[in-house]
Design a protein around this motif. Structure first.
Motif, short mmCIF file in Angstrom:
data_model
loop_
_atom_site.label_atom_id
_atom_site.label_comp_id
_atom_site.label_asym_id
_atom_site.label_seq_id
_atom_site.Cartn_x
_atom_site.Cartn_y
_atom_site.Cartn_z
N ILE A 99 -5.12 1.73 -17.51
CA ILE A 99 -4.91 2.46 -18.68
C ILE A 99 -4.13 3.79 -18.46
O ILE A 99 -3.29 4.43 -18.94
CB ILE A 99 -6.17 2.71 -19.67
CG1 ILE A 99 -6.31 1.34 -20.15
CG2 ILE A 99 -5.79 3.83 -20.79
CD1 ILE A 99 -7.87 1.51 -21.04
N PHE A 100 -4.53 4.53 -17.10
CA PHE A 100 -4.18 5.79 -16.89
C PHE A 100 -3.29 5.62 -15.55
O PHE A 100 -2.46 6.94 -15.58
CB PHE A 100 -5.38 6.55 -16.69
CG PHE A 100 -6.19 6.92 -17.98
CD1 PHE A 100 -5.96 7.64 -18.94
CD2 PHE A 100 -7.34 6.01 -17.97
CE1 PHE A 100 -6.72 7.54 -20.03
CE2 PHE A 100 -8.21 6.04 -19.12
CZ PHE A 100 -7.76 7.11 -20.05
N ILE A 101 -3.26 4.82 -14.78
CA ILE A 101 -2.41 4.98 -13.86
C ILE A 101 -1.68 3.62 -13.49
O ILE A 101 -2.17 2.52 -14.07
CB ILE A 101 -3.13 5.10 -12.32
CG1 ILE A 101 -4.27 3.93 -11.93
CG2 ILE A 101 -3.77 6.53 -12.56
CD1 ILE A 101 -4.99 4.38 -10.75
N GLU A 102 -0.35 3.72 -12.92
CA GLU A 102 0.42 2.49 -12.62
C GLU A 102 -0.24 1.59 -11.70
O GLU A 102 -0.99 2.00 -11.09
CB GLU A 102 1.80 2.91 -12.27
CG GLU A 102 2.56 3.83 -13.33
CD GLU A 102 3.17 2.97 -14.49
OE1 GLU A 102 3.77 2.02 -14.05
OE2 GLU A 102 3.05 3.56 -15.30
N PRO A 103 0.28 0.17 -11.90
CA PRO A 103 -0.38 -0.78 -10.76
C PRO A 103 -0.29 -0.39 -9.34
O PRO A 103 -1.27 -0.39 -8.61
CB PRO A 103 0.33 -2.00 -11.04
CG PRO A 103 0.80 -1.92 -12.50
CD PRO A 103 1.27 -0.68 -12.68
N LEU A 104 0.86 0.20 -8.96
CA LEU A 104 1.03 0.56 -7.46
C LEU A 104 -0.08 1.67 -6.87
O LEU A 104 -0.72 1.37 -5.87
CB LEU A 104 2.50 0.94 -7.03
CG LEU A 104 2.79 1.24 -5.74
CD1 LEU A 104 2.35 -0.15 -4.83
CD2 LEU A 104 4.13 1.67 -5.49
N PRO A 105 -0.12 2.97 -7.62
CA PRO A 105 -1.14 3.66 -7.29
C PRO A 105 -2.37 3.21 -7.52
O PRO A 105 -3.30 3.42 -6.45
CB PRO A 105 -0.72 4.89 -8.01
CG PRO A 105 0.58 4.67 -8.53
CD PRO A 105 0.85 3.40 -8.56
N GLY A 106 -2.68 2.27 -8.44
CA GLY A 106 -4.06 1.66 -8.54
C GLY A 106 -4.55 0.88 -7.51
O GLY A 106 -5.45 0.76 -6.88
N ILE A 107 -3.40 0.03 -7.02
CA ILE A 107 -3.68 -0.81 -5.95
C ILE A 107 -3.88 0.00 -4.49
O ILE A 107 -4.92 -0.52 -3.85
CB ILE A 107 -2.48 -1.89 -5.62
CG1 ILE A 107 -2.27 -2.80 -6.75
CG2 ILE A 107 -2.46 -2.40 -4.15
CD1 ILE A 107 -1.22 -3.64 -6.85
N LEU A 108 -3.01 1.07 -4.42
CA LEU A 108 -3.28 1.77 -3.20
C LEU A 108 -4.74 2.58 -2.97
O LEU A 108 -5.18 2.78 -2.03
CB LEU A 108 -2.02 2.92 -2.98
CG LEU A 108 -0.77 2.24 -2.93
CD1 LEU A 108 0.31 3.06 -2.73
CD2 LEU A 108 -0.55 1.63 -1.56
N VAL A 109 -5.10 3.10 -4.30
CA VAL A 109 -6.42 3.61 -4.39
C VAL A 109 -7.64 2.64 -4.55
O VAL A 109 -8.59 3.08 -3.73
CB VAL A 109 -6.38 4.68 -5.72
CG1 VAL A 109 -7.71 5.05 -6.06
CG2 VAL A 109 -5.29 5.62 -5.53
N LEU A 110 -7.68 1.58 -5.13
CA LEU A 110 -8.72 0.69 -5.45
C LEU A 110 -8.75 -0.23 -4.25
O LEU A 110 -9.88 -0.82 -3.97
CB LEU A 110 -8.67 0.48 -6.61
CG LEU A 110 -9.00 1.56 -8.24
CD1 LEU A 110 -8.67 0.84 -9.27
CD2 LEU A 110 -10.27 2.18 -7.74
N VAL A 111 -7.79 -0.94 -3.99
CA VAL A 111 -8.04 -2.20 -3.28
C VAL A 111 -8.72 -1.98 -1.83
O VAL A 111 -9.37 -2.77 -1.65
CB VAL A 111 -6.64 -2.86 -3.20
CG1 VAL A 111 -6.68 -4.11 -2.25
CG2 VAL A 111 -6.07 -3.48 -4.52
N PRO A 112 -8.31 -0.89 -1.17
CA PRO A 112 -9.24 -0.65 0.18
C PRO A 112 -10.34 -0.55 -0.10
O PRO A 112 -11.29 -0.65 1.03
CB PRO A 112 -8.30 0.60 0.56
CG PRO A 112 -6.98 0.76 0.16
CD PRO A 112 -7.25 -0.08 -1.37
N ILE A 113 -10.91 -0.19 -1.25
CA ILE A 113 -12.24 0.30 -1.59
C ILE A 113 -12.83 -1.04 -1.93
O ILE A 113 -14.29 -1.32 -1.51
CB ILE A 113 -12.61 1.18 -2.42
CG1 ILE A 113 -11.80 2.63 -1.97
CG2 ILE A 113 -13.87 1.45 -2.63
CD1 ILE A 113 -11.78 3.67 -3.01
N LEU A 114 -12.40 -1.92 -2.79
CA LEU A 114 -13.10 -2.89 -3.46
C LEU A 114 -12.84 -4.24 -2.61
O LEU A 114 -13.88 -5.02 -2.92
CB LEU A 114 -12.47 -3.08 -4.78
CG LEU A 114 -12.82 -1.98 -5.88
CD1 LEU A 114 -12.12 -2.25 -7.29
CD2 LEU A 114 -14.42 -1.84 -6.08
#
Length: 189
Positions: free
Chosen positions: A134-149
């Protein structure tokens, strides 16, 4: 352009004439997808080819576009591009702030501490990604969340392709969800 009220299905002659008249416009998706799939050009080059083809079709085939209309079209395109890039920039900055404050790490640690099975983890990740989308675009979301999840998903035995599809779909769904709704903003202009 005039519109006629249709009282039923068009006749065969009218359907054939309309279809033939629409063929140049219907060729545009074929040009884009065929060019990319055939390796003729990249997606960025495909967008340039699509604009050029639409210009030629509008100017010379359909004759609905004039040179006098071009400045207004270019100005509106520049305005829309600037608005979208501003949203993407702010979304990237917000993703950076979330990373510095370690919000994704905290949320993933909390999800792990719940001791969820595969289904429970995927449900929690769906909600988390939708909220972030809702708050961030997919690319930053992927860069932020995928390495963690992703390591957590792999440890639970979740297929990486399945997890990637979940990430993309949920972050993209977030883009059409208010209050930001960047895709709604683009289509609403």
């Amino acid at each position: 352009m005039q519109y006629e009220i249709c009282n039923g299905a068009p006749g065969l002659r009218e359907a054939v004439v309309t279809t033939i008249r629409a063929l140049p416009a219907l060729f545009l998706p074929v040009l884009i997808v065929g060019g990319i799939h055939g390796g003729v050009f990249t997606p960025t080059e495909a967008s340039v080819m699509a604009v050029f083809y639409a210009f030629v079709a509008g100017m010379f085939i359909y004759r609905t576009l004039t040179f006098a209309m071009l400045p207004g079209i270019l100005a509106r395109s520049a305005y829309l591009t600037a608005a979208v890039l501003l949203i993407v920039t702010m979304s990237s900055a917000f993703g950076w702030v979330l990373t510095i404050v370690q919000v994704p790490q905290t949320l993933s640690a909390w999800i792990i501490s719940l001791g969820l099975n595969q289904l429970g983890f995927l449900f929690a990740v769906n909600l988390l990604l939708l909220a972030f989308g809702i708050f961030i675009e997919p690319l930053p979301g992927i860069l932020v969340l995928v390495p963690i999840l992703a390591p957590v998903a792999a440890a639970l035995g979740i297929d990486p392709l399945h997890f990637a599809i979940i990430v993309i779909v949920n972050l993209t769904l977030g883009m059409i969800t208010p209050p930001v709704g960047s895709l709604l903003f683009v289509t609403g202009l």
